[in-house]
Design an enzyme around this catalytic site. Structure first.
Site, PDB file in Angstrom:
ATOM      1  N   LYS A   1      36.222 -62.145  19.586  1.00 16.45           N
ATOM      2  CA  LYS A   1      35.295 -61.027  19.531  1.00 16.45           C
ATOM      3  C   LYS A   1      34.259 -61.128  20.651  1.00 16.45           C
ATOM      4  O   LYS A   1      34.011 -60.160  21.374  1.00 16.45           O
ATOM      5  CB  LYS A   1      34.608 -60.997  18.160  1.00 16.45           C
ATOM      6  CG  LYS A   1      33.824 -59.741  17.918  1.00 16.45           C
ATOM      7  CD  LYS A   1      33.242 -59.715  16.500  1.00 16.45           C
ATOM      8  CE  LYS A   1      34.315 -59.431  15.472  1.00 16.45           C
ATOM      9  NZ  LYS A   1      33.827 -59.612  14.089  1.00 16.45           N
TER      10      LYS A   1
ATOM     11  N   ARG B   1      27.862 -61.810  13.406  1.00 12.37           N
ATOM     12  CA  ARG B   1      29.288 -61.747  13.076  1.00 12.37           C
ATOM     13  C   ARG B   1      29.985 -63.006  13.559  1.00 12.37           C
ATOM     14  O   ARG B   1      29.706 -63.518  14.630  1.00 12.37           O
ATOM     15  CB  ARG B   1      29.951 -60.573  13.791  1.00 12.37           C
ATOM     16  CG  ARG B   1      29.732 -59.230  13.186  1.00 12.37           C
ATOM     17  CD  ARG B   1      30.616 -58.231  13.944  1.00 12.37           C
ATOM     18  NE  ARG B   1      30.783 -57.000  13.209  1.00 12.37           N
ATOM     19  CZ  ARG B   1      30.175 -55.860  13.517  1.00 12.37           C
ATOM     20  NH1 ARG B   1      29.341 -55.805  14.541  1.00 12.37           N
ATOM     21  NH2 ARG B   1      30.410 -54.775  12.803  1.00 12.37           N
TER      22      ARG B   1
ATOM     23  N   GLY C   1      39.098 -60.350   7.853  1.00 12.46           N
ATOM     24  CA  GLY C   1      38.656 -60.472   6.465  1.00 12.46           C
ATOM     25  C   GLY C   1      38.328 -61.880   6.044  1.00 12.46           C
ATOM     26  O   GLY C   1      37.884 -62.109   4.927  1.00 12.46           O
TER      27      GLY C   1
ATOM     28  N   MET D   1      36.353 -64.196   7.791  1.00 11.32           N
ATOM     29  CA  MET D   1      35.012 -64.664   8.092  1.00 11.32           C
ATOM     30  C   MET D   1      34.001 -63.596   7.676  1.00 11.32           C
ATOM     31  O   MET D   1      34.362 -62.487   7.329  1.00 11.32           O
ATOM     32  CB  MET D   1      34.901 -64.957   9.583  1.00 11.32           C
ATOM     33  CG  MET D   1      35.944 -65.931  10.067  1.00 11.32           C
ATOM     34  SD  MET D   1      35.722 -67.572   9.316  1.00 11.32           S
ATOM     35  CE  MET D   1      34.101 -67.950   9.938  1.00 11.32           C
TER      36      MET D   1
ATOM     37  N   ARG E   1      40.225 -55.504  20.519  1.00 12.20           N
ATOM     38  CA  ARG E   1      41.113 -56.673  20.531  1.00 12.20           C
ATOM     39  C   ARG E   1      42.542 -56.153  20.534  1.00 12.20           C
ATOM     40  O   ARG E   1      42.795 -55.008  20.175  1.00 12.20           O
ATOM     41  CB  ARG E   1      40.870 -57.557  19.302  1.00 12.20           C
ATOM     42  CG  ARG E   1      41.095 -56.814  17.999  1.00 12.20           C
ATOM     43  CD  ARG E   1      40.759 -57.691  16.801  1.00 12.20           C
ATOM     44  NE  ARG E   1      40.805 -56.892  15.576  1.00 12.20           N
ATOM     45  CZ  ARG E   1      40.402 -57.343  14.379  1.00 12.20           C
ATOM     46  NH1 ARG E   1      39.911 -58.543  14.253  1.00 12.20           N
ATOM     47  NH2 ARG E   1      40.491 -56.572  13.319  1.00 12.20           N
TER      48      ARG E   1
ATOM     49  N   HIS F   1      41.680 -53.648   3.864  1.00 13.09           N
ATOM     50  CA  HIS F   1      42.035 -55.069   3.771  1.00 13.09           C
ATOM     51  C   HIS F   1      43.492 -55.248   3.376  1.00 13.09           C
ATOM     52  O   HIS F   1      44.258 -55.987   4.009  1.00 13.09           O
ATOM     53  CB  HIS F   1      41.113 -55.767   2.765  1.00 13.09           C
ATOM     54  CG  HIS F   1      41.458 -57.210   2.555  1.00 13.09           C
ATOM     55  ND1 HIS F   1      42.282 -57.635   1.534  1.00 13.09           N
ATOM     56  CD2 HIS F   1      41.117 -58.315   3.250  1.00 13.09           C
ATOM     57  CE1 HIS F   1      42.421 -58.946   1.608  1.00 13.09           C
ATOM     58  NE2 HIS F   1      41.712 -59.380   2.634  1.00 13.09           N
TER      59      HIS F   1
ATOM     60  N   ARG G   1      77.703 -77.618   6.023  1.00 14.94           N
ATOM     61  CA  ARG G   1      77.542 -78.711   5.063  1.00 14.94           C
ATOM     62  C   ARG G   1      78.696 -78.660   4.070  1.00 14.94           C
ATOM     63  O   ARG G   1      78.841 -77.682   3.352  1.00 14.94           O
ATOM     64  CB  ARG G   1      76.244 -78.562   4.284  1.00 14.94           C
ATOM     65  CG  ARG G   1      74.980 -78.583   5.112  1.00 14.94           C
ATOM     66  CD  ARG G   1      73.777 -78.428   4.178  1.00 14.94           C
ATOM     67  NE  ARG G   1      72.536 -78.270   4.907  1.00 14.94           N
ATOM     68  CZ  ARG G   1      72.074 -77.105   5.366  1.00 14.94           C
ATOM     69  NH1 ARG G   1      72.763 -75.987   5.149  1.00 14.94           N
ATOM     70  NH2 ARG G   1      70.931 -77.050   6.009  1.00 14.94           N
TER      71      ARG G   1
ATOM     72  N   ARG H   1      80.093 -80.996   9.099  1.00  9.42           N
ATOM     73  CA  ARG H   1      79.556 -82.332   8.792  1.00  9.42           C
ATOM     74  C   ARG H   1      80.307 -82.943   7.610  1.00  9.42           C
ATOM     75  O   ARG H   1      80.491 -82.278   6.581  1.00  9.42           O
ATOM     76  CB  ARG H   1      78.069 -82.208   8.440  1.00  9.42           C
ATOM     77  CG  ARG H   1      77.444 -83.552   8.117  1.00  9.42           C
ATOM     78  CD  ARG H   1      75.961 -83.430   7.906  1.00  9.42           C
ATOM     79  NE  ARG H   1      75.627 -82.784   6.645  1.00  9.42           N
ATOM     80  CZ  ARG H   1      74.391 -82.508   6.250  1.00  9.42           C
ATOM     81  NH1 ARG H   1      73.373 -82.814   7.031  1.00  9.42           N
ATOM     82  NH2 ARG H   1      74.175 -81.932   5.098  1.00  9.42           N
TER      83      ARG H   1
ATOM     84  N   SER I   1      73.702 -83.852  17.166  1.00  3.47           N
ATOM     85  CA  SER I   1      72.937 -82.789  16.548  1.00  3.47           C
ATOM     86  C   SER I   1      71.733 -83.443  15.871  1.00  3.47           C
ATOM     87  O   SER I   1      71.898 -84.276  14.986  1.00  3.47           O
ATOM     88  CB  SER I   1      73.803 -82.047  15.531  1.00  3.47           C
ATOM     89  OG  SER I   1      73.042 -81.021  14.945  1.00  3.47           O
TER      90      SER I   1
ATOM     91  N   GLY J   1      69.202 -84.031  13.370  1.00  2.00           N
ATOM     92  CA  GLY J   1      68.928 -83.649  11.992  1.00  2.00           C
ATOM     93  C   GLY J   1      67.455 -83.919  11.748  1.00  2.00           C
ATOM     94  O   GLY J   1      67.067 -84.959  11.230  1.00  2.00           O
ATOM     95  N   THR J   2      66.639 -82.958  12.143  1.00  2.00           N
ATOM     96  CA  THR J   2      65.207 -83.243  12.185  1.00  2.00           C
ATOM     97  C   THR J   2      64.562 -83.266  10.811  1.00  2.00           C
ATOM     98  O   THR J   2      63.440 -83.747  10.683  1.00  2.00           O
ATOM     99  CB  THR J   2      64.488 -82.237  13.114  1.00  2.00           C
ATOM    100  OG1 THR J   2      64.897 -80.919  12.750  1.00  2.00           O
ATOM    101  CG2 THR J   2      64.847 -82.498  14.549  1.00  2.00           C
ATOM    102  N   ASN J   3      65.241 -82.785   9.776  1.00  3.60           N
ATOM    103  CA  ASN J   3      64.677 -82.947   8.427  1.00  3.60           C
ATOM    104  C   ASN J   3      64.599 -84.423   8.082  1.00  3.60           C
ATOM    105  O   ASN J   3      63.527 -84.946   7.767  1.00  3.60           O
ATOM    106  CB  ASN J   3      65.546 -82.261   7.370  1.00  3.60           C
ATOM    107  CG  ASN J   3      65.613 -80.760   7.552  1.00  3.60           C
ATOM    108  OD1 ASN J   3      64.827 -80.196   8.297  1.00  3.60           O
ATOM    109  ND2 ASN J   3      66.532 -80.126   6.864  1.00  3.60           N
ATOM    110  N   ASP J   4      65.750 -85.092   8.122  1.00  2.00           N
ATOM    111  CA  ASP J   4      65.754 -86.511   7.792  1.00  2.00           C
ATOM    112  C   ASP J   4      64.999 -87.330   8.825  1.00  2.00           C
ATOM    113  O   ASP J   4      64.310 -88.280   8.489  1.00  2.00           O
ATOM    114  CB  ASP J   4      67.191 -87.021   7.654  1.00  2.00           C
ATOM    115  CG  ASP J   4      67.701 -86.817   6.234  1.00  2.00           C
ATOM    116  OD1 ASP J   4      66.940 -86.281   5.417  1.00  2.00           O
ATOM    117  OD2 ASP J   4      68.847 -87.188   5.943  1.00  2.00           O
TER     118      ASP J   4
ATOM    119  N   CYS K   1      69.827 -79.153  14.199  1.00  2.55           N
ATOM    120  CA  CYS K   1      70.283 -78.390  13.039  1.00  2.55           C
ATOM    121  C   CYS K   1      69.392 -78.601  11.824  1.00  2.55           C
ATOM    122  O   CYS K   1      69.763 -78.267  10.711  1.00  2.55           O
ATOM    123  CB  CYS K   1      71.733 -78.715  12.709  1.00  2.55           C
ATOM    124  SG  CYS K   1      72.001 -80.403  12.167  1.00  2.55           S
TER     125      CYS K   1
ATOM    126  N   TYR L   1      71.569 -76.166  22.267  1.00  3.64           N
ATOM    127  CA  TYR L   1      71.468 -75.119  21.251  1.00  3.64           C
ATOM    128  C   TYR L   1      70.539 -75.521  20.117  1.00  3.64           C
ATOM    129  O   TYR L   1      70.225 -76.699  19.927  1.00  3.64           O
ATOM    130  CB  TYR L   1      72.857 -74.766  20.679  1.00  3.64           C
ATOM    131  CG  TYR L   1      73.489 -75.873  19.861  1.00  3.64           C
ATOM    132  CD1 TYR L   1      73.216 -76.008  18.500  1.00  3.64           C
ATOM    133  CD2 TYR L   1      74.361 -76.779  20.449  1.00  3.64           C
ATOM    134  CE1 TYR L   1      73.789 -77.030  17.758  1.00  3.64           C
ATOM    135  CE2 TYR L   1      74.940 -77.804  19.716  1.00  3.64           C
ATOM    136  CZ  TYR L   1      74.651 -77.931  18.375  1.00  3.64           C
ATOM    137  OH  TYR L   1      75.206 -78.938  17.645  1.00  3.64           O
TER     138      TYR L   1
END
Lengths: 875, 875
Positions: free
Chosen positions: B22, B92, B101, B103, B336, B454, B560, B616, B763, B765-768, B830, B850
């Site tokens: 702002k 403000r 909404g 702040m 803005r 809002h 899977r 897999r 590949s 396996g970024t979760n584990d 993946c 990929y």
């Protein structure tokens, strides 16, 4: 083209990895002019090729073996396969690392129905020829054809019984011929084919059997126990036979240049007249002490003493030798650095320095760190021992004391040990099949066999108490009874063994911990002079701390505070705390725990005096403290007036799918700062009170566990610092203290630069770091790791020896980044790896400041740290 | 010394991070000569200092603020605190990222009991002066003093009721004075002190309140939802007041240069005559469309149209503006870049390229990837929609369709959603307190408020369907009823909303998935031209695969196989398998599963045609398949004739303490190779059959999960290759296939060079990998991570956006080592991170080939991949 076969005169002692230990030393002895029957070695590379080729000997290897057989024929003047003057050979395994009793041997190869007649005629000794042939069939049948040894024993023992004789030597030629006939029938029955008559077939089958035996269960188990990689392979030694079984002017023996049990500098060993090699080791007859050879074969004895002395000076180490006397002529069959007890190792090392044979660094390097464990383990309580009377005495085969319930076979002993009993394995004699039972037992007692018997050698290697050749006892393995005079002991009865005297006692004699003194003290002093790494201990109470200081610990690297909570008086309060709904309730419960914790820390500080003490804040998942039984629940419910339903619901809430990766470590301190506040207060107040009471200056090191993100450490550090400020203000005393962290989450290692900005020290928690780096839960993957080791997927158990390839990469990265961000950062390791010699060496090499390990491993770590320095200098 | 305050003419639009959005735009508008009431900005650095100082304004900041107030006095000719010609200001917040909404704002600051009289006299407008004062007390009381807003509302509404009027403008001066008196009593009661009369105190308290509001719950929640870091801080804008409430020649409004809902290129917005800023946004009266301003204030309207056009061309983006008209004079209060629906974003971007305002790359960068999710989510089924008649129509505030049960407050809606119900939130009007309910709901319906209310703004930001200002409905929030004509709906009754038309329907209308076409299709085409990264999908069945292909997936990155086992027909066999004692039994059970798996793969290959498919091998801990209930146990027991006791024992054996780190992944294939054999056979046979039946050429990619040591991969690869050999021999066909691995264990990343020797693709396996690198179990640490985000320990949830600092280090290391060992290695990701725009950018930057994500995230990933290229070029 790769050379797969080396004649003995083509090798040397430096070619161990190619020729195996036995082959390399046979070559060395040949080259320094000792009387060694000529032969050749098929290399370990041939073994590996055999496995690569799916268990087949390739043509080039076969060709090379027979080319060298020709050379053997040329030198011996005998002909392989001849029926008149047959060349007979022994075929022996020889791995890079000596694996006693693990690998298999065949003697007298080349004999067949015709050749045995030629041998009889040539030697004019029919009995000898048929004795050799029956031995050959028996060994070949057992080792190559894998026919159970007991089936041969049954035939052999049946003949002895039928003849009413006790020993093999009492059988005559006819008996032996009949035994041979029965053996051949047995082979036909078992194998569906005749015993092979062509010596070339015999040789090829034997070589393959040796290669195969590299991967038999016993060999795999031995390698696993001794951390020997599974991909080294074994060599095969093919050697012209000499015969110890050619009558009373012949014999065979084994000897050490010093006493392998206590290190005394004197020739020590045993021999048997009219016997072949395996007879001594297998303990089929109780052999004579080597000194008696002086009378039996005076000239040979003099020559042997000289050779023994020469070999020890040549190798600058105590030698373990095998020899055979054939019609008064001495032949050396093997020499190697002798296995020895820790006591002997220490004495020999110190003596050899005194004798000017080796220097201190070499002496320190001569002691196997894992082995000195023996010296640190219980001996009999003196008073109880003096009050006891031995019921019999056997040979003091492996020192130390053991008391436990008796079991008569490996399986029973293992099962008992698994159930938590102390077991003593009692056998007529042991064989490699008993290995698992020996591992499980506290001690081993055998009725037969000398101090170089299988039982004795293996027990010494394990640092396990063993009394062998206790001839006065009767062991009935089937009935499971042990009879000593009138006393009949049954399975489960108590017995006590003194491996240092050979004494055997009924009942259970109390054991006490040993101390460091004498030669051992000298070696440890030298180690301390050499090493660069400090050695601290993991201790949670004054008793362990005191023991560790006695063993030379220079501080506490890990004081786990959670162990302190399990005490009966305390656990209700911790349970109250974790069952709380509000911070206020938690604070109330914590306030009750504070005095206990403070007292714990005071006790530990008092023992450690000015040595550093690193205290770790609460680490385990809270639900470990959750009451599990109905009774425990009820106790908490009553004591704190909390409804049972509420407790049950809370317990459910606290349950986690993967507690190892759950609400634990610094996550507790972040989410419940009041826990860290209480612990900080206890840690500091204990030090303040000792300052006030005894003017002791304690600098506590507060360690935040399981940090993965620098912000976690910042958060907990703020809690610690705010608490410290309050405590100092209240007490009017300010103390120095340090705040550091465990590096046990991979992410902590990967962001060590950020973390080092906040941490004054790093302690590598390699247990958890290994779990997370491998994705292996220690609680769940024991069986998998075992299978992985069997399949050679893992060369070592990564929870025992730090995985330098993977986990080590994280450690090294963290060391580098940590030092870059804070050059004076203190770096240590406090996982169980801290007491593993290989890991200690690694820690020394990568520049850590200290390792921390359990009290009983402190001396091991001190020694390993010194050896690391020596090894690094040699590179 | 740090400069903490900037006058508007000292800043520019490029100073966002210091001045907030702002403040930067007010400065920019000032500098390009637009009519902006003068003022200054207190920087975000001041806010951070405020927090560092423990919630206090330091003297230097205070001093600088008042120095700049002097400048404001000089320029305005008014005096702050004067009772005759008082300088009034607005205070403000202004964060770096717009947080609508979230702040708080205070208008008319500087008024007190005396100044209000001066103002009345000066403006000759008593009503205006007292209206301003009551608004000030109300806002100050709410925002600064934190007195519940409802208490002020009650007084105000009570007065309206007593007077029998509907709108605030119908109250006269006396009414307002009475309200002020009541307000002051309320303040005294609530705060125990008088309403502050000193404008300087008012200003300081207001500035602090804005700073404080940075960390109120709503702001924290908003930041969490929008991944805005918590340590940026907010700026404060202090600006001379202009008044839209000075009668009928005054007013206030908000407008967009284009339609924020559908993107139409036309000025769009609303205004209210005789009102102050907050009135429009809060929806207290339903405002007039901006076009009607043409009649109300013709000259002002012309000027505003010009300014709007100028601003859009200046910022080269659609602008969202606030303005006030004071006695026919236009003042710009804010501009803005306007928030917009995904539909609008896409249309505006494409139009602006057509208009020559921006290029394709900029157009592609203008779409928030996460937002296009909206375009991919359900619309009403056409047939059902045509058959339905709307019961009423409100404003089409945020497009999309929603059907669900109605709830009347945020808590009920959240609770219902947690219980798995689809909820529609129905409110008179929404306020920031409703945020959590809006997140939980499928859609939002309000009775009051315009398209910039809002409810409308927030719903559009969330991509959530919203119908606002449905004036024909009656909402009784207390009685929990929604009345539309004669129809009375209760809590839990079904309703359907069409956010694109504003239509409201009773009952539940079926929704259908959308398609990619028109402008959206154009944008995706441009994205495909630009991006370097391929986008694959995670799909386990033909249906998902087909959906993904429609969304532009270029292959399957993760199929899977375990999901396929949970089918009712199949699960008995997998249970049979894991309950087996012998390999033979396992093989039998697996043989039953083979045809199912083969059919699965055939179905998927057929959909994917020549696109690559990565399958897999079985991954999860076996005990996931263990029958849990008595009934399931019994079924297995009966079907396979296994005693219950045996099953129970086996189930116990299979239980693990930390299954995440247990017997799963390739560990299954190593210990039970027959599983991998069956799966390999199914994978290859499916391809072979399609070759034979339809001459399709499939190149399956077989992926080995959870590898931590290269030897594990070697072992499983040997199983795969041996099986392939057998299958090819039997079928007389040879296929190409690839063997690769997941990199999901830290150790795999650390030894990627060794692993790449064996793996044709990685590949991630970024979760584990995230679980193990952080030591965080996703199943257990949800609450901890939430607390960590609240405490700013984590800036982002590492399971949503890849942690580049820690986990990323492992990924980058593995990429480097993998490529070094095998230059043509295929690299992909993946984990669920594959559909996260920030992570996609990261993957593009580090050179992966990929990303693979769920079908509905494929377009998001395509767009994010294109943006990554644009962003990288700009660097």
């Amino acid at each position: 083209m790769t050379k797969f076969v080396y004649l003995f005169n083509e090798g040397s002692k430096d070619m161990r990895s190619l020729l195996g230990g036995k082959g390399a030393n046979l070559a060395e002895m040949t080259n320094i002019g000792l009387p060694v029957p000529f032969g050749f070695t098929v290399t370990t590379e041939a073994c590996n090729k055999y496995y690569e080729d799916g268990g087949a000997l390739s043509d080039d290897i076969v060709e090379e073996i027979f080319k060298n057989m020709k050379e053997l024929e040329r030198i011996s003047g005998k002909t392989f396969g001849s029926t008149e003057d047959p060349l007979l050979v022994s075929v022996r395994s020889g791995a890079v690392f000596s694996m006693p009793g693990m690998m298999d041997t065949i003697l007298n190869l080349g004999l067949n129905d015709d050749a045995v007649k030629g041998l009889a005629k040539l030697t004019d000794n029919e009995r000898f020829a048929y004795d050799s042939y029956r031995r050959f069939i028996q060994m070949f049948g057992d080792v190559v054809m894998e026919i159970p040894k007991t089936k041969f024993d049954k035939i052999f023992d049946g003949k002895k019984e039928a003849k009413g004789v006790q020993y093999d030597v009492e059988l005559d030629t006819k008996d032996l011929q009949e035994i041979i006939a029965d053996y051949k029938v047995l082979v036909k029955e078992e194998m569906g084919r005749e015993f092979p008559q062509d010596p070339k077939d015999q040789l090829m089958e034997a070589v393959k059997a040796v290669f195969r035996s590299w991967n038999n269960d016993r060999a795999i188990l031995y390698r696993k126990l001794n951390d020997i990689p599974g991909d080294l392979g074994t060599a095969v030694n093919v050697q012209s036979m000499v015969f110890g079984n050619m009558g009373d002017t012949s014999g065979t023996g084994v000897a050490f240049t010093r006493d392998a049990a206590d290190g005394t500098n004197a020739l020590f060993g045993e021999f048997l007249v009219n016997a072949q090699g395996e007879d001594v080791v297998a303990g089929v007859r109780t052999p004579q002490p080597i000194a008696e050879m002086k009378e039996a074969f005076p000239e040979v004895y003099q020559q042997f003493v000289k050779i023994a002395d020469l070999l020890e000076k040549h190798y600058k180490d105590m030698q373990d030798m095998e020899f055979t006397v054939e019609r008064n002529k001495l032949y050396m069959l093997q020499t190697r650095n002798g296995k020895r007890t820790a006591t002997a190792a220490v004495k020999i090392a110190v003596d050899m320095v005194d004798e000017g044979l080796i220097d201190k660094k070499t002496a320190v390097s001569r002691i196997e760190p894992a082995q000195i464990d023996q010296l640190l383990h219980p001996m009999f309580d003196k008073a109880e021992l003096e009050a006891a009377t031995p019921v019999t005495t056997g040979l003091p085969a492996s020192p130390g004391a053991a008391a436990g319930k008796i079991y008569f076979n490996a399986a029973d002993a293992s099962a008992a040990a698994e159930d938590g009993s102390k077991a003593v394995l009692v056998r007529l004699e042991t064989s490699p099949e008993d290995l698992a039972g020996m591992v499980a037992a506290e001690g081993i007692l055998t009725a037969r066999g000398g101090k170089t018997s299988h039982a004795a050698v293996v027990a010494r290697g394990m640092g396990k108490c063993c009394v062998s050749g206790a001839q006065a006892i009767k062991v009935d393995e089937d009935a499971k009874t042990l009879t000593i005079g009138d006393t009949v002991l049954k399975e489960g009865d108590y017995i006590s063994l003194d491996g240092s005297t050979g004494n055997v006692y009924t009942g259970e004699i109390k054991t006490v911990p040993p101390t460091l003194s004498g030669d051992f003290g000298t070696i440890m002093e030298w180690a301390d002079e050499i090493r660069k790494l400090d050695v601290r201990t993991n201790a949670d109470n004054p008793r362990d701390a005191r023991q560790a200081v006695e063993f030379g610990a220079q501080g506490i690297g890990l004081c786990r505070t959670e162990h302190m909570f399990f005490d009966e008086e305390r656990i209700p309060y911790i349970r109250r705390m974790i069952m709380s709904d509000s911070e206020e309730e938690r604070r109330e419960a914590l306030a009750n725990l504070l005095p206990f914790q403070k007292a714990d820390f005071k006790g530990i500080y008092e023992v450690m005096e000015d040595r550093p003490v690193t205290i770790r804040l609460l680490d385990p998942p809270l639900h470990e403290f959750v009451p599990h039984t109905e009774e425990e629940m009820k106790q908490v419910s009553d004591q704190f007036n909390i409804p049972m339903e509420k407790l049950e619901k809370k317990a459910e809430e606290l349950a986690e799918f993967n507690p190892m990766l759950g609400h634990r470590g610094c996550r507790l301190a972040v989410t419940y700062p009041e826990i860290a506040e209480m612990q900080t207060e206890a840690i500091l107040m204990a030090a303040i009170e000792l300052k006030k009471e005894k003017n002791m200056d304690i600098t506590p090191e507060i360690m935040v566990p399981l940090v993965g993100h620098v912000n976690e450490l910042k958060d907990v550090k703020a809690t610690i610092e705010n608490t410290a400020k309050k405590v100092f203000e209240k007490e009017g005393i300010t103390l120095d203290y340090k705040v550091g962290t465990m590096i046990e989450i991979p992410r902590a290692a990967l962001t060590a630069d950020q973390i080092a900005e906040e941490a004054e020290f790093f302690s590598f928690g390699t247990n958890d770091l290994t779990q997370m780096t491998f994705g292996f839960s220690r609680d769940d993957t024991g069986k998998i790791i075992e299978e992985y080791r069997d399949k050679n997927i893992f060369a070592e158990d990564p929870f025992q020896t730090l995985d330098q390839t993977g986990v080590g990469k994280l450690v090294e990265y963290a060391v580098e980044k940590g030092k870059a961000a804070r050059p004076n950062i203190k770096l240590g390791i406090c996982g169980e790896h801290g007491g593993d010699p290989k890991t200690v060496e690694y820690c020394s090499n990568i520049g850590l400041n200290y390792v921390s390990c359990s009290p009983f491993r402190v001396p091991i770590a001190r020694l390993a740290a010194a050896q690391a320095v020596v090894k690094a200098e040699q590179k």
